[in-house]
Design a protein around this motif. Structure first.
Motif, PDB file in Angstrom:
ATOM      1  N   VAL A   1       0.831  -1.205   0.000  1.00 54.60           N
ATOM      2  CA  VAL A   1       0.000   0.000   0.000  1.00 54.60           C
ATOM      3  C   VAL A   1       0.866   1.256   0.000  1.00 54.60           C
ATOM      4  CG1 VAL A   1      -1.834   1.250   1.194  1.00 54.60           C
ATOM      5  CG2 VAL A   1      -1.815  -1.243   1.230  1.00 54.60           C
ATOM      6  N   LEU A   2       1.954   1.253   0.768  1.00 57.01           N
ATOM      7  CA  LEU A   2       2.846   2.413   0.799  1.00 57.01           C
ATOM      8  C   LEU A   2       3.503   2.621  -0.560  1.00 57.01           C
ATOM      9  CD1 LEU A   2       4.328   4.662   2.317  1.00 57.01           C
ATOM     10  CD2 LEU A   2       6.024   2.958   3.029  1.00 57.01           C
TER      11      LEU A   2
ATOM     12  N   PHE B   1      18.535   4.712  -4.012  1.00 55.53           N
ATOM     13  CA  PHE B   1      18.254   4.100  -2.710  1.00 55.53           C
ATOM     14  C   PHE B   1      18.153   2.580  -2.728  1.00 55.53           C
ATOM     15  CE2 PHE B   1      16.445   8.402  -2.687  1.00 55.53           C
ATOM     16  CZ  PHE B   1      17.182   8.959  -1.651  1.00 55.53           C
ATOM     17  N   GLY B   2      18.195   1.978  -3.906  1.00 58.76           N
ATOM     18  CA  GLY B   2      18.182   0.524  -3.982  1.00 58.76           C
ATOM     19  C   GLY B   2      16.805  -0.092  -3.835  1.00 58.76           C
TER      20      GLY B   2
ATOM     21  N   GLY C   1      10.901  -6.085  -3.860  1.00 64.82           N
ATOM     22  CA  GLY C   1      10.988  -5.888  -5.303  1.00 64.82           C
ATOM     23  C   GLY C   1      10.799  -4.451  -5.737  1.00 64.82           C
ATOM     24  N   SER C   2      10.574  -3.554  -4.767  1.00 63.52           N
ATOM     25  CA  SER C   2      10.419  -2.139  -5.092  1.00 63.52           C
ATOM     26  C   SER C   2      11.422  -1.324  -4.278  1.00 63.52           C
ATOM     27  CB  SER C   2       8.986  -1.677  -4.821  1.00 63.52           C
ATOM     28  OG  SER C   2       8.772  -0.391  -5.357  1.00 63.52           O
ATOM     29  N   VAL C   3      11.287  -0.006  -4.309  1.00 64.17           N
ATOM     30  CA  VAL C   3      12.227   0.883  -3.631  1.00 64.17           C
ATOM     31  C   VAL C   3      12.218   0.644  -2.118  1.00 64.17           C
ATOM     32  CG1 VAL C   3      12.740   3.314  -3.125  1.00 64.17           C
ATOM     33  CG2 VAL C   3      12.025   2.640  -5.416  1.00 64.17           C
ATOM     34  N   ASP C   4      13.374   0.747  -1.505  1.00 69.44           N
ATOM     35  CA  ASP C   4      13.484   0.654  -0.047  1.00 69.44           C
ATOM     36  C   ASP C   4      13.061   2.006   0.530  1.00 69.44           C
ATOM     37  OD1 ASP C   4      14.202   0.467   2.618  1.00 69.44           O
ATOM     38  OD2 ASP C   4      16.037  -0.659   2.224  1.00 69.44           O
ATOM     39  N   TRP C   5      11.792   2.109   0.875  1.00 71.52           N
ATOM     40  CA  TRP C   5      11.251   3.398   1.285  1.00 71.52           C
ATOM     41  C   TRP C   5      11.778   3.867   2.632  1.00 71.52           C
ATOM     42  CZ3 TRP C   5       9.785   5.897  -2.609  1.00 71.52           C
ATOM     43  CH2 TRP C   5       9.116   5.284  -3.669  1.00 71.52           C
TER      44      TRP C   5
ATOM     45  N   VAL D   1      11.012  -1.478   9.318  1.00 73.59           N
ATOM     46  CA  VAL D   1      10.279  -1.621   8.062  1.00 73.59           C
ATOM     47  C   VAL D   1       9.005  -0.781   8.163  1.00 73.59           C
ATOM     48  CG1 VAL D   1       9.078  -3.204   6.523  1.00 73.59           C
ATOM     49  CG2 VAL D   1      11.172  -3.929   7.666  1.00 73.59           C
ATOM     50  N   ILE D   2       8.789   0.107   7.206  1.00 75.16           N
ATOM     51  CA  ILE D   2       7.586   0.954   7.250  1.00 75.16           C
ATOM     52  C   ILE D   2       6.545   0.416   6.269  1.00 75.16           C
ATOM     53  CG2 ILE D   2       8.732   3.012   8.084  1.00 75.16           C
ATOM     54  CD1 ILE D   2       8.940   4.038   5.267  1.00 75.16           C
ATOM     55  N   SER D   3       5.300   0.524   6.684  1.00 70.78           N
ATOM     56  CA  SER D   3       4.233  -0.098   5.900  1.00 70.78           C
ATOM     57  C   SER D   3       2.896   0.594   6.158  1.00 70.78           C
ATOM     58  CB  SER D   3       4.120  -1.582   6.265  1.00 70.78           C
ATOM     59  OG  SER D   3       2.944  -2.152   5.743  1.00 70.78           O
ATOM     60  N   LEU D   4       2.038   0.537   5.149  1.00 73.89           N
ATOM     61  CA  LEU D   4       0.643   0.978   5.283  1.00 73.89           C
ATOM     62  C   LEU D   4      -0.317  -0.179   5.046  1.00 73.89           C
ATOM     63  CD1 LEU D   4       0.428   4.491   3.550  1.00 73.89           C
ATOM     64  CD2 LEU D   4      -0.011   3.964   5.946  1.00 73.89           C
ATOM     65  N   ASP D   5       0.189  -1.386   5.119  1.00 77.59           N
ATOM     66  CA  ASP D   5      -0.649  -2.545   4.823  1.00 77.59           C
ATOM     67  C   ASP D   5      -1.775  -2.738   5.835  1.00 77.59           C
ATOM     68  OD1 ASP D   5       0.890  -2.948   2.642  1.00 77.59           O
ATOM     69  OD2 ASP D   5       1.610  -4.946   3.182  1.00 77.59           O
TER      70      ASP D   5
END
Length: 467
Positions: A163-164, A192-193, A202-206, A285-289
Motif C-alpha cells: 500500500v505504501l 536508494f536501492g 521488489g520495489s524501492v526501499d522506502w 520496516v515501514i508499511s501501510l498494509d
C-alpha cells in the motif's frame, strides 16, 4: 278409531276452554338456543361496530404512512453525502427513530443518493450502456484477481501489492507524463536501492528514502518534473507512516499485555499478523498494509490526510492496490463524465464548483460498484483514442468524420467540439484556454500537488494531450 290423545293436544284443548288464544305452536328448545345465539351475535356485532367506528376511519391513513420510510431508506441525517441535497423527511415518529449501522453508512448513503435523484436509475442504466459500447469498441475490461509484482520500469498508479509503495508511485505519477514519472522512479531505484524481502519486496526501499534528506530525494526524482513539491510530500508521507507504525506497535503491545483496546482495525487482525506487524515496526520496516483492515471509507479518509494526496490518488490506491470499488477521476474521466452529463454542467448558487473532486463525489455514488474498475479504464482509453472525445481535437481535426460510438449519449463542450450557445454564437473560451494562449498553461501544471491534481492538465495519462 278415535285419534290418539297426547299431552300437547290436551293442553291445547284446555287453553281453548279457558279462552286463551294460541297463535302458533311453541318452538323446539334447539330452535330457541339457535335464535338466542344469532341474536347474541348480532348484538355483539352492533356493539363492536359502535366501539370501532372511529379507529376504522384512521386505519387506512396509518397503513398508507407506514411504508413511506421503507421506500425512502432509513434516516441517518437531513443532508445527503456527496453534495446531493437533502433527504426527504418522513412524517412518522417511528421512522425518525431508525438508526443505521455504522458499517452500512456508505451503502445507505448510496441508496439515499439514488432516492434523492429522480433519474438515478436512468444514470445507472446509462453506465451499463456506456460500458457495453466502449467494451465492444476497445475490448472488455475486468479487474485482475491478483495484483502483479512491482515493476522497476513503470511507475503506474498503484498496481502493486504494498500500500505504501502504491501511494508513493501514484503521487509520482500525478501532474506529469508516464515517461517522466517512470524516470523519477528509476532515479529512486538507482539512488536508494531495492528491498529484497518483507513488505514491498521488489520495489524501492522506502525506509532508506525516509532516512535521506529532502535535497537527496529531490536529486533522485528531478528528471520527472515537479521534483521540489513531490520530494517534500514523499519525505513527509514517509515520516508520518513511520510515526504511525511506531504508535500502532505500542498499541498492539499494550493490547496483548493488558487486554486493552488496540489500534484501528486490530479487531480484524489475527494474533499472528499482529506479532508480525510489531516485528516489522521494531526492525524499521515501514508499511501501510494495515489499511487492508479498515473499511473503504476509513482507508480513503486516512489516505487523503497525507500531504499531496487528493481524492484521485486515494481512489487509485483503493481501486488498484486494495482492490476496493472506487471510481477514480483522471482528466479523461472528468471530461467524458461532463460530456455524458453525469455531473451538473453549471454550478448552482451555494454549491461547490464542478471539478474533479465533485465529479468523483457524484460518480462514486451513482456508478455501480461492479462498473467502477472497467468504466475507469475504458473512459481513459476512449478519452485518449476517440477522434472526437480527445482533449486536443475539433470539428476540423483529422479522423473527426469517423465519429464516436457514444455520439448519441454525449454533448461536448466548447465551440471547437461543435457546441453552439443558445444565442447561436460560439461557446466562450474557458479560462484554461485563455491561460494557455497567454503562455500560462505550464504554470498551471506546475502548481503543488492538490492544485495540480485538480487542474485539467494533470495525470500521467493525460498531459501528452496538451504537450
Amino acid at each position: 278409531m278415535a285419534p290418539r290423545r297426547t299431552r300437547a293436544s290436551a293442553a291445547a284443548e284446555l287453553q281453548v276452554e279457558s279462552g286463551e288464544r294460541v297463535s302458533s305452536p311453541p318452538p323446539e328448545p334447539a330452535a330457541k338456543r339457535q335464535t338466542r345465539k344469532k341474536a347474541s351475535a348480532k348484538s355483539v356485532q352492533v356493539e363492536d361496530e359502535a366501539n370501532v367506528e372511529v379507529p376504522k376511519k384512521k386505519m387506512p391513513t396509518r397503513k398508507r404512512k407506514t411504508p413511506a420510510p421503507k421506500e425512502e431508506s432509513p434516516v441517518f441525517g437531513d443532508e445527503l453525502p456527496h453534495n446531493l441535497g437533502s433527504l426527504p423527511t418522513p412524517d412518522t415518529d417511528d421512522a425518525k427513530q431508525v438508526k443505521a449501522d455504522p458499517e452500512e453508512v456508505d451503502q445507505l448513503a448510496k441508496k439515499a443518493a439514488e432516492i434523492a435523484s429522480p433519474d438515478a436509475d436512468v444514470k445507472s442504466e446509462e453506465c451499463y450502456e456506456v460500458e457495453r459500447i466502449l467494451a465492444k469498441k476497445h475490448g472488455k475490461v475486468t479487474a485482475p484477481k491478483s495484483i502483479p509484482l512491482p515493476s522497476l520500469e513503470v511507475t503506474g498508479c498503484g498496481e502493486v501489492p504494498s500500500v505504501l509503495d502504491a501511494l508513493i508511485r501514484t503521487r509520482l505519477s500525478a501532474a506529469t507524463t508516464g515517461k517522466n514519472s517512470s524516470n523519477a522512479f528509476k532515479g529512486l531505484v538507482k539512488t536508494f536501492g531495492v528491498l529484497n524481502e518483507g513488505v514491498g519486496k521488489g520495489s524501492v526501499d522506502w525506509n532508506k528514502v525516509r532516512l535521506a534528506s529532502q535535497p537527496e530525494v529531490y536529486e533522485a526524482i528531478k528528471s520527472g518534473g515537479l521534483a521540489n513539491a513531490k520530494s517534500k510530500d514523499i519525505k513527509a508521507i514517509l515520516d508520518m507512516v513511520y510515526e504511525e507504525n511506531q504508535a500502532r506497535c505500542a498499541a498492539l503491545k499494550k493490547e496483548r499485555e493488558a487486554k486493552t483496546e488496540g489500534p484501528a482495525g486490530s479487531e480484524n487482525e489475527p494474533a499472528e499478523e499482529k506479532n508480525t506487524e510489531i516485528q516489522r515496526a521494531e526492525s524499521g520496516v515501514i508499511s501501510l498494509d494495515h489499511l487492508h483492515l479498515l473499511s473503504s471509507e476509513d482507508a480513503f479518509a486516512r489516505l487523503v490526510k497525507f500531504p499531496g494526496i487528493g481524492p484521485k490518488t486515494a481512489s487509485c490506491v483503493l481501486l488498484f492496490c486494495l482492490q476496493r470499488p472506487s471510481f477514480a477521476v483522471d482528466t479523461h474521466v472528468f471530461r467524458l463524465c461532463q460530456y455524458l452529463a453525469w455531473v451538473p454542467k453549471e454550478v448552482q448558487k451555494g454549491q461547490p464548483p464542478v471539478n474533479r473532486e465533485t465529479t468523483f463525489a457524484h460518480c462514486e455514488a451513482r456508478v455501480p460498484d461492479d462498473l467502477k474498475y472497467p468504466l475507469h479504464q475504458l473512459l481513459i482509453k476512449h478519452g485518449k483514442e476517440c477522434p472526437r472525445c480527445r482533449a486536443a481535437t475539433s470539428t476540423s481535426s483529422e479522423r473527426w468524420e469517423e465519429g464516436c460510438p457514444i455520439e448519441h449519449l454525449v454533448t461536448r463542450h466548447g465551440a471547437k467540439k461543435g457546441e453552439v450557445s443558445p444565442a447561436g454564437k460560439a461557446a466562450p473560451k474557458t479560462k484554461r484556454a485563455a491561460a494557455a494562449k497567454k503562455g500560462k498553461g505550464k504554470k498551471m501544471v506546475d502548481n503543488d500537488s492538490e492544485e495540480a491534481e485538480s487542474s485539467g492538465l494533470s495525470d500521467a495519462e493525460s498531459d501528452e494531450d496538451y504537450e
